[in-house]
Write a protein that holds these residues in place. Structure first.
Motif, PDB file in Angstrom:
ATOM      1  N   LEU A  57      74.420  66.171  86.925  1.00  0.00           N
ATOM      2  CA  LEU A  57      75.631  66.440  86.167  1.00  0.00           C
ATOM      3  C   LEU A  57      76.880  66.166  87.009  1.00  0.00           C
ATOM      4  CD1 LEU A  57      76.864  67.550  83.538  1.00  0.00           C
ATOM      5  CD2 LEU A  57      76.737  69.814  84.549  1.00  0.00           C
ATOM      6  N   ASN A  58      76.833  66.513  88.285  1.00  0.00           N
ATOM      7  CA  ASN A  58      77.979  66.269  89.164  1.00  0.00           C
ATOM      8  C   ASN A  58      78.211  64.778  89.394  1.00  0.00           C
ATOM      9  OD1 ASN A  58      78.691  68.954  89.480  1.00  0.00           O
ATOM     10  ND2 ASN A  58      77.344  69.238  91.238  1.00  0.00           N
ATOM     11  N   GLN A  59      77.194  63.959  89.249  1.00  0.00           N
ATOM     12  CA  GLN A  59      77.350  62.512  89.415  1.00  0.00           C
ATOM     13  C   GLN A  59      77.967  61.861  88.191  1.00  0.00           C
ATOM     14  OE1 GLN A  59      73.398  61.179  90.296  1.00  0.00           O
ATOM     15  NE2 GLN A  59      73.567  61.686  92.464  1.00  0.00           N
ATOM     16  N   VAL A  60      77.943  62.540  87.049  1.00  0.00           N
ATOM     17  CA  VAL A  60      78.463  61.970  85.808  1.00  0.00           C
ATOM     18  C   VAL A  60      79.947  61.654  85.936  1.00  0.00           C
ATOM     19  CG1 VAL A  60      78.954  62.500  83.385  1.00  0.00           C
ATOM     20  CG2 VAL A  60      76.706  62.951  84.323  1.00  0.00           C
ATOM     21  N   LEU A  61      80.737  62.550  86.558  1.00  0.00           N
ATOM     22  CA  LEU A  61      82.173  62.308  86.686  1.00  0.00           C
ATOM     23  C   LEU A  61      82.462  61.024  87.446  1.00  0.00           C
ATOM     24  CD1 LEU A  61      83.556  65.869  87.412  1.00  0.00           C
ATOM     25  CD2 LEU A  61      83.764  64.556  85.332  1.00  0.00           C
ATOM     26  N   ASP A  62      81.725  60.780  88.532  1.00  0.00           N
ATOM     27  CA  ASP A  62      81.918  59.551  89.297  1.00  0.00           C
ATOM     28  C   ASP A  62      81.587  58.315  88.457  1.00  0.00           C
ATOM     29  OD1 ASP A  62      82.633  61.113  91.440  1.00  0.00           O
ATOM     30  OD2 ASP A  62      80.666  61.004  92.404  1.00  0.00           O
ATOM     31  N   LYS A  63      80.526  58.399  87.655  1.00  0.00           N
ATOM     32  CA  LYS A  63      80.136  57.260  86.824  1.00  0.00           C
ATOM     33  C   LYS A  63      81.186  56.983  85.748  1.00  0.00           C
ATOM     34  CE  LYS A  63      75.190  57.741  87.494  1.00  0.00           C
ATOM     35  NZ  LYS A  63      73.905  58.007  86.878  1.00  0.00           N
ATOM     36  N   TYR A  64      81.721  58.054  85.122  1.00  0.00           N
ATOM     37  CA  TYR A  64      82.761  57.855  84.107  1.00  0.00           C
ATOM     38  C   TYR A  64      84.034  57.297  84.727  1.00  0.00           C
ATOM     39  CZ  TYR A  64      80.276  60.159  80.289  1.00  0.00           C
ATOM     40  OH  TYR A  64      79.386  60.476  79.298  1.00  0.00           O
ATOM     41  N   HIS A  65      84.382  57.754  85.911  1.00  0.00           N
ATOM     42  CA  HIS A  65      85.576  57.239  86.591  1.00  0.00           C
ATOM     43  C   HIS A  65      85.409  55.750  86.897  1.00  0.00           C
ATOM     44  CE1 HIS A  65      88.305  56.487  90.011  1.00  0.00           C
ATOM     45  NE2 HIS A  65      89.114  57.230  89.285  1.00  0.00           N
ATOM     46  N   ALA A  66      84.236  55.371  87.383  1.00  0.00           N
ATOM     47  CA  ALA A  66      83.982  53.961  87.674  1.00  0.00           C
ATOM     48  C   ALA A  66      84.022  53.125  86.395  1.00  0.00           C
ATOM     49  CB  ALA A  66      82.636  53.808  88.380  1.00  0.00           C
ATOM     50  N   ALA A  67      83.427  53.631  85.318  1.00  0.00           N
ATOM     51  CA  ALA A  67      83.433  52.897  84.048  1.00  0.00           C
ATOM     52  C   ALA A  67      84.851  52.778  83.495  1.00  0.00           C
ATOM     53  CB  ALA A  67      82.531  53.593  83.035  1.00  0.00           C
ATOM     54  N   PHE A  68      85.653  53.831  83.629  1.00  0.00           N
ATOM     55  CA  PHE A  68      87.032  53.802  83.144  1.00  0.00           C
ATOM     56  C   PHE A  68      87.857  52.768  83.894  1.00  0.00           C
ATOM     57  CE2 PHE A  68      91.419  55.355  83.539  1.00  0.00           C
ATOM     58  CZ  PHE A  68      91.779  55.394  82.207  1.00  0.00           C
ATOM     59  N   THR A  69      87.744  52.750  85.221  1.00  0.00           N
ATOM     60  CA  THR A  69      88.521  51.774  85.996  1.00  0.00           C
ATOM     61  C   THR A  69      88.039  50.353  85.740  1.00  0.00           C
ATOM     62  OG1 THR A  69      87.104  52.149  87.918  1.00  0.00           O
ATOM     63  CG2 THR A  69      89.156  53.395  87.815  1.00  0.00           C
ATOM     64  N   ASP A  70      86.734  50.163  85.536  1.00  0.00           N
ATOM     65  CA  ASP A  70      86.220  48.829  85.220  1.00  0.00           C
ATOM     66  C   ASP A  70      86.698  48.366  83.844  1.00  0.00           C
ATOM     67  OD1 ASP A  70      84.932  48.706  87.624  1.00  0.00           O
ATOM     68  OD2 ASP A  70      82.958  49.234  86.818  1.00  0.00           O
ATOM     69  N   MET A  71      86.771  49.292  82.891  1.00  0.00           N
ATOM     70  CA  MET A  71      87.169  48.953  81.530  1.00  0.00           C
ATOM     71  C   MET A  71      88.595  48.389  81.506  1.00  0.00           C
ATOM     72  SD  MET A  71      87.152  51.411  78.157  1.00  0.00           S
ATOM     73  CE  MET A  71      88.205  52.636  78.883  1.00  0.00           C
ATOM     74  N   TYR A  72      89.482  48.944  82.317  1.00  0.00           N
ATOM     75  CA  TYR A  72      90.863  48.483  82.347  1.00  0.00           C
ATOM     76  C   TYR A  72      91.126  47.463  83.449  1.00  0.00           C
ATOM     77  CZ  TYR A  72      92.014  51.946  78.868  1.00  0.00           C
ATOM     78  OH  TYR A  72      92.071  52.667  77.701  1.00  0.00           O
ATOM     79  N   GLY A  73      90.106  47.074  84.170  1.00  0.00           N
ATOM     80  CA  GLY A  73      90.269  46.077  85.210  1.00  0.00           C
ATOM     81  C   GLY A  73      91.087  46.572  86.398  1.00  0.00           C
ATOM     82  N   LEU A  74      91.038  47.864  86.661  1.00  0.00           N
ATOM     83  CA  LEU A  74      91.794  48.440  87.764  1.00  0.00           C
ATOM     84  C   LEU A  74      91.032  48.277  89.063  1.00  0.00           C
ATOM     85  CD1 LEU A  74      92.876  51.770  86.070  1.00  0.00           C
ATOM     86  CD2 LEU A  74      94.186  49.672  86.239  1.00  0.00           C
TER      87      LEU A  74
END
Length: 115
Positions: A57-74
């Motif tokens: 569960l604690n790893q989920v936040l890191d995965k969502y953060h990575a997916a969010f930054t990838d989605m916007y090309g950051l």
């Protein structure tokens, strides 16, 4: 978000909670993880499974953060040193925030420790 944890408990913390709760809920039975009986084994298995679920569960936040930054090309910008322009009674610090903005802050020379 990187490094944030939803729950910081480890297996030992969960076993400690089971031990404390067993004293209040079942005073006639003592939880002993050194020489476990059948009920203690179930408690230890529960603690191990819960600790693993918390870790995932604690790893989920890191995965969502990575997916969010990838989605916007950051991506991270490379580090650059700060630029400073000195005047007589104050310092003009002008870091570039982006190509559209320029931030200038006046700081009295007497407050700077490097002078």
């Amino acid at each position: 978000l990187i490094g944030m944890k939803i729950d910081n408990r480890k297996r030992e913390d969960i076993v400690g909670e089971i031990r404390a709760l067993s004293d209040s809920y079942t005073p006639e039975w003592k939880f002993d993880d050194a020489q476990p009986d059948a009920a203690a084994v179930i408690g230890i298995i529960f603690a191990e499974q819960l600790a693993e679920n918390i870790r995932k569960l604690n790893q989920v936040l890191d995965k969502y953060h990575a997916a969010f930054t990838d989605m916007y090309g950051l991506s991270l910008r490379p580090a650059i040193p700060a630029r400073t322009v000195w005047e007589s009674d104050s310092a003009l610090i002008s870091p570039t925030i982006s190509s559209r903005f320029l931030l200038s802050i006046f700081i009295p020379i007497s407050s700077l420790s490097c002078v």
